[in-house]
Design a protein around this motif. Structure first.
Motif, PDB file in Angstrom:
ATOM      1  N   GLU A   1      25.267   0.554   1.967  1.00 12.85           N
ATOM      2  CA  GLU A   1      24.518   0.851   0.872  1.00 12.85           C
ATOM      3  C   GLU A   1      23.686   2.025   1.286  1.00 12.85           C
ATOM      4  O   GLU A   1      23.060   2.158   2.253  1.00 12.85           O
ATOM      5  CB  GLU A   1      23.705  -0.308   0.350  1.00 12.85           C
ATOM      6  CG  GLU A   1      24.501  -1.500  -0.315  1.00 12.85           C
ATOM      7  CD  GLU A   1      23.607  -2.711  -0.164  1.00 12.85           C
ATOM      8  OE1 GLU A   1      24.171  -3.533  -0.827  1.00 12.85           O
ATOM      9  OE2 GLU A   1      22.634  -2.845   0.508  1.00 12.85           O
ATOM     10  N   THR A   2      23.471   3.006   0.116  1.00 15.05           N
ATOM     11  CA  THR A   2      22.417   4.229   0.728  1.00 15.05           C
ATOM     12  C   THR A   2      21.117   3.460   0.573  1.00 15.05           C
ATOM     13  O   THR A   2      20.803   3.041  -0.361  1.00 15.05           O
ATOM     14  CB  THR A   2      22.795   5.158  -0.599  1.00 15.05           C
ATOM     15  OG1 THR A   2      23.984   5.867  -0.401  1.00 15.05           O
ATOM     16  CG2 THR A   2      21.754   6.403  -0.103  1.00 15.05           C
ATOM     17  N   GLN A   3      20.531   3.962   1.817  1.00 14.47           N
ATOM     18  CA  GLN A   3      18.902   3.376   2.130  1.00 14.47           C
ATOM     19  C   GLN A   3      17.999   4.398   1.205  1.00 14.47           C
ATOM     20  O   GLN A   3      18.101   5.511   1.144  1.00 14.47           O
ATOM     21  CB  GLN A   3      18.512   3.254   3.369  1.00 14.47           C
ATOM     22  CG  GLN A   3      19.399   2.284   4.189  1.00 14.47           C
ATOM     23  CD  GLN A   3      18.943   2.345   5.751  1.00 14.47           C
ATOM     24  OE1 GLN A   3      19.259   3.385   6.339  1.00 14.47           O
ATOM     25  NE2 GLN A   3      18.593   1.204   5.969  1.00 14.47           N
ATOM     26  N   LYS A   4      16.921   3.839   0.739  1.00 18.90           N
ATOM     27  CA  LYS A   4      15.919   4.445   0.360  1.00 18.90           C
ATOM     28  C   LYS A   4      14.868   4.536   1.453  1.00 18.90           C
ATOM     29  O   LYS A   4      15.023   3.898   2.404  1.00 18.90           O
ATOM     30  CB  LYS A   4      15.096   3.804  -0.934  1.00 18.90           C
ATOM     31  CG  LYS A   4      15.978   3.392  -2.233  1.00 18.90           C
ATOM     32  CD  LYS A   4      16.395   4.769  -2.945  1.00 18.90           C
ATOM     33  CE  LYS A   4      16.857   4.601  -4.286  1.00 18.90           C
ATOM     34  NZ  LYS A   4      17.051   5.722  -5.061  1.00 18.90           N
ATOM     35  N   LYS A   5      13.866   5.848   1.278  1.00 19.07           N
ATOM     36  CA  LYS A   5      13.040   5.763   2.193  1.00 19.07           C
ATOM     37  C   LYS A   5      12.289   4.702   2.438  1.00 19.07           C
ATOM     38  O   LYS A   5      11.939   4.234   3.832  1.00 19.07           O
ATOM     39  CB  LYS A   5      12.241   7.079   1.926  1.00 19.07           C
ATOM     40  CG  LYS A   5      12.762   8.492   2.225  1.00 19.07           C
ATOM     41  CD  LYS A   5      11.926   9.548   1.748  1.00 19.07           C
ATOM     42  CE  LYS A   5      12.682  11.030   1.715  1.00 19.07           C
ATOM     43  NZ  LYS A   5      11.879  12.048   1.279  1.00 19.07           N
ATOM     44  N   LEU A   6      11.839   3.887   1.388  1.00 19.86           N
ATOM     45  CA  LEU A   6      10.952   2.936   1.508  1.00 19.86           C
ATOM     46  C   LEU A   6      11.656   1.463   2.266  1.00 19.86           C
ATOM     47  O   LEU A   6      11.139   0.573   2.683  1.00 19.86           O
ATOM     48  CB  LEU A   6      10.365   2.573   0.209  1.00 19.86           C
ATOM     49  CG  LEU A   6       8.960   2.995  -0.094  1.00 19.86           C
ATOM     50  CD1 LEU A   6       8.454   3.104  -1.587  1.00 19.86           C
ATOM     51  CD2 LEU A   6       7.815   2.452   0.883  1.00 19.86           C
TER      52      LEU A   6
ATOM     53  N   GLN B   1       0.859  -1.151   0.031  1.00 22.89           N
ATOM     54  CA  GLN B   1      -0.154  -0.017  -0.007  1.00 22.89           C
ATOM     55  C   GLN B   1       0.887   1.326  -0.021  1.00 22.89           C
ATOM     56  O   GLN B   1       0.496   2.236  -0.778  1.00 22.89           O
ATOM     57  CB  GLN B   1      -0.971  -0.031   1.002  1.00 22.89           C
ATOM     58  CG  GLN B   1      -2.088  -1.132   1.096  1.00 22.89           C
ATOM     59  CD  GLN B   1      -2.903  -1.183   2.329  1.00 22.89           C
ATOM     60  OE1 GLN B   1      -2.755  -0.327   3.351  1.00 22.89           O
ATOM     61  NE2 GLN B   1      -3.533  -2.392   2.371  1.00 22.89           N
ATOM     62  N   ALA B   2       1.943   1.304   0.741  1.00 20.48           N
ATOM     63  CA  ALA B   2       2.901   2.426   0.668  1.00 20.48           C
ATOM     64  C   ALA B   2       3.341   2.479  -0.705  1.00 20.48           C
ATOM     65  O   ALA B   2       3.945   3.797  -1.330  1.00 20.48           O
ATOM     66  CB  ALA B   2       3.865   2.232   1.676  1.00 20.48           C
ATOM     67  N   LEU B   3       3.965   1.556  -1.214  1.00 19.13           N
ATOM     68  CA  LEU B   3       4.467   1.626  -2.791  1.00 19.13           C
ATOM     69  C   LEU B   3       3.414   2.227  -3.613  1.00 19.13           C
ATOM     70  O   LEU B   3       3.904   2.870  -4.482  1.00 19.13           O
ATOM     71  CB  LEU B   3       4.755   0.136  -3.076  1.00 19.13           C
ATOM     72  CG  LEU B   3       6.354  -0.653  -2.272  1.00 19.13           C
ATOM     73  CD1 LEU B   3       6.462  -1.979  -2.707  1.00 19.13           C
ATOM     74  CD2 LEU B   3       7.453   0.369  -3.057  1.00 19.13           C
ATOM     75  N   GLN B   4       2.277   1.719  -3.580  1.00 19.48           N
ATOM     76  CA  GLN B   4       1.192   1.895  -4.424  1.00 19.48           C
ATOM     77  C   GLN B   4       0.849   4.001  -4.280  1.00 19.48           C
ATOM     78  O   GLN B   4       0.791   4.290  -5.562  1.00 19.48           O
ATOM     79  CB  GLN B   4      -0.188   1.510  -4.076  1.00 19.48           C
ATOM     80  CG  GLN B   4      -0.153   0.012  -4.117  1.00 19.48           C
ATOM     81  CD  GLN B   4      -0.408  -0.630  -5.454  1.00 19.48           C
ATOM     82  OE1 GLN B   4      -0.758   0.134  -6.576  1.00 19.48           O
ATOM     83  NE2 GLN B   4      -0.147  -1.594  -5.856  1.00 19.48           N
ATOM     84  N   LYS B   5       1.106   4.292  -3.226  1.00 19.88           N
ATOM     85  CA  LYS B   5       1.098   5.717  -3.171  1.00 19.88           C
ATOM     86  C   LYS B   5       2.274   6.198  -3.533  1.00 19.88           C
ATOM     87  O   LYS B   5       2.063   7.759  -4.189  1.00 19.88           O
ATOM     88  CB  LYS B   5       0.835   6.090  -1.717  1.00 19.88           C
ATOM     89  CG  LYS B   5      -0.484   5.533  -0.935  1.00 19.88           C
ATOM     90  CD  LYS B   5      -0.548   6.060   0.437  1.00 19.88           C
ATOM     91  CE  LYS B   5      -2.060   5.747   1.002  1.00 19.88           C
ATOM     92  NZ  LYS B   5      -2.326   6.291   2.397  1.00 19.88           N
ATOM     93  N   GLY B   6       3.384   5.783  -3.431  1.00 22.27           N
ATOM     94  CA  GLY B   6       4.640   6.428  -4.230  1.00 22.27           C
ATOM     95  C   GLY B   6       4.912   7.856  -3.830  1.00 22.27           C
ATOM     96  O   GLY B   6       4.883   8.283  -2.652  1.00 22.27           O
ATOM     97  N   ALA B   7       5.096   8.540  -4.924  1.00 20.42           N
ATOM     98  CA  ALA B   7       5.233  10.018  -4.884  1.00 20.42           C
ATOM     99  C   ALA B   7       4.088  10.841  -3.932  1.00 20.42           C
ATOM    100  O   ALA B   7       4.486  11.702  -3.323  1.00 20.42           O
ATOM    101  CB  ALA B   7       5.733  10.432  -6.030  1.00 20.42           C
ATOM    102  N   LEU B   8       2.947  10.187  -3.983  1.00 15.17           N
ATOM    103  CA  LEU B   8       1.947  11.136  -3.406  1.00 15.17           C
ATOM    104  C   LEU B   8       2.269  11.008  -1.673  1.00 15.17           C
ATOM    105  O   LEU B   8       1.556  11.850  -1.350  1.00 15.17           O
ATOM    106  CB  LEU B   8       0.659  10.198  -3.868  1.00 15.17           C
ATOM    107  CG  LEU B   8       0.134  10.234  -5.038  1.00 15.17           C
ATOM    108  CD1 LEU B   8      -1.155   9.355  -5.391  1.00 15.17           C
ATOM    109  CD2 LEU B   8       0.027  11.399  -5.760  1.00 15.17           C
TER     110      LEU B   8
END
Length: 323
Positions: free
Chosen positions: A59-64, A37-44
């Motif tokens: 490794e540089t972490q992504k927010k997700l 569900q978090a991935l579906q919202k993405g940039a929103l």
């Protein structure tokens, strides 16, 4: 295919797993739905991009990456049947319930470099028996053959769960209407022969000779000893590459190379190689480092790396023989 949901499937597998293990698997699946569900919202939701810090791997972490890791930790550390957790993103293990029967290891978001370009990513998990109350990393040091379950969730055009509890491999597809994982394929088999391979060819100059020989033969196609043409596929997400192999055969290689001779391999044994090897072997495929069966490796540290050659049995055995 029947419309069994995940809970019903696990009930049917009662001869191969305990009710407690079934509950752990269901919690992982439910948490992956939250990640989805978090991935579906993405940039929103403002969750794309870098978290501006590094994980234990450097490794540089992504927010997700961070969000997904937190979701899994929060859901599993309070689970009554989980004795301890280990994540690819965290330096140390996380103790859970003193009487928990199982250890869960996971890569919360595999292929996270794909997040910002809206390509497939996934969650990989491995479940081991807890042989005593978890107090040290040594409590996790069990060979892959000790796994009681393994799987991944692929966040793609549809969200899919691949699962093994030691009785073959099953695919489940998430139904947005019923909010459940529904069984869509059972006893999945990897074809022994293939004409597809996956490897990061940009590392070619660093490969050992056996891998160079093997890939050269594939690239030469009909003009080589293989006498057939091959296609190369590379998703930059192990979940995506392994899912393709489970669906239609193939071989995936992340071999040892001389780019950084101090690193035995690129992929993590406990979070990636072991669970994927269990899935592939349960589907009739094979998995080695090029020299030894991955599931037989006795781990010595939580973040141990290994080379991985995995997929259709004939191809894995051939490239392994070249070593």
């Amino acid at each position: 295919m029947s419309n069994l949901n995940l809970t019903q499937y696990l009930q049917q597998q009662s001869g191969h797993l305990t009710p407690e293990l079934a509950q752990v698997i269901e919690t992982i699946a439910a948490t992956c739905n939250t990640i989805d569900q978090a991935l579906q919202k993405g940039a929103l939701a403002g969750i794309l991009g870098s978290a501006e810090n590094e994980n234990v791997q450097g490794e540089t972490q992504k927010k997700l990456d961070v969000i997904s890791n937190d979701y899994l930790i929060d859901a599993l550390k309070v689970h009554p049947h989980v004795g301890g957790l280990a994540s690819e993103e965290l330096d140390d293990f996380t103790p859970a319930q003193a009487n928990g029967k199982y250890l869960v290891l996971f890569d919360p978001l595999d292929g996270s470099s794909n997040i910002d370009i809206n390509m497939c990513v996934g969650t990989i998990f491995s479940i081991l028996p807890a042989k005593n109350t978890v107090t040290q990393a040594a409590d996790f040091m069990q060979a892959g053959t000790e796994q009681v379950a393994a799987g991944y969730v692929l966040y793609g055009p549809s969200t899919m769960l691949a699962l093994t509890v030691g009785n073959g491999v099953a695919f489940f597809t998430f139904d947005p209407e019923s909010q459940q994982f529904i069984l869509t394929a059972d006893q999945v088999k990897v074809s022994e022969e293939t004409q597809e391979f996956a490897i990061n060819a940009s590392n070619q100059r660093h490969w050992e000779q056996p891998v160079k020989r093997y890939i050269d033969e594939l690239l030469a196609g009909k003009t080589s000893v293989r006498a057939k043409d091959f296609n190369m596929r590379w998703v930059a997400c192990m979940v995506g590459d392994i899912h393709r192999i489970l669906c239609r055969g193939g071989i995936f290689l992340y071999p040892y190379d001389l780019k950084d001779p101090k690193k035995a391999g690129r992929l993590r044994l406990m979070y990636e190689a072991n669970p994927m090897s269990m899935l592939i072997e349960q589907a009739g495929g094979a998995s080695t480092t090029g020299r030894v069966r991955i599931l037989d490796i006795q781990p010595t540290e939580l973040h141990q790396r290994v080379p991985v050659i995995i997929g259709s049995k004939q191809e894995v055995e051939l490239v392994t023989s070249y070593h």
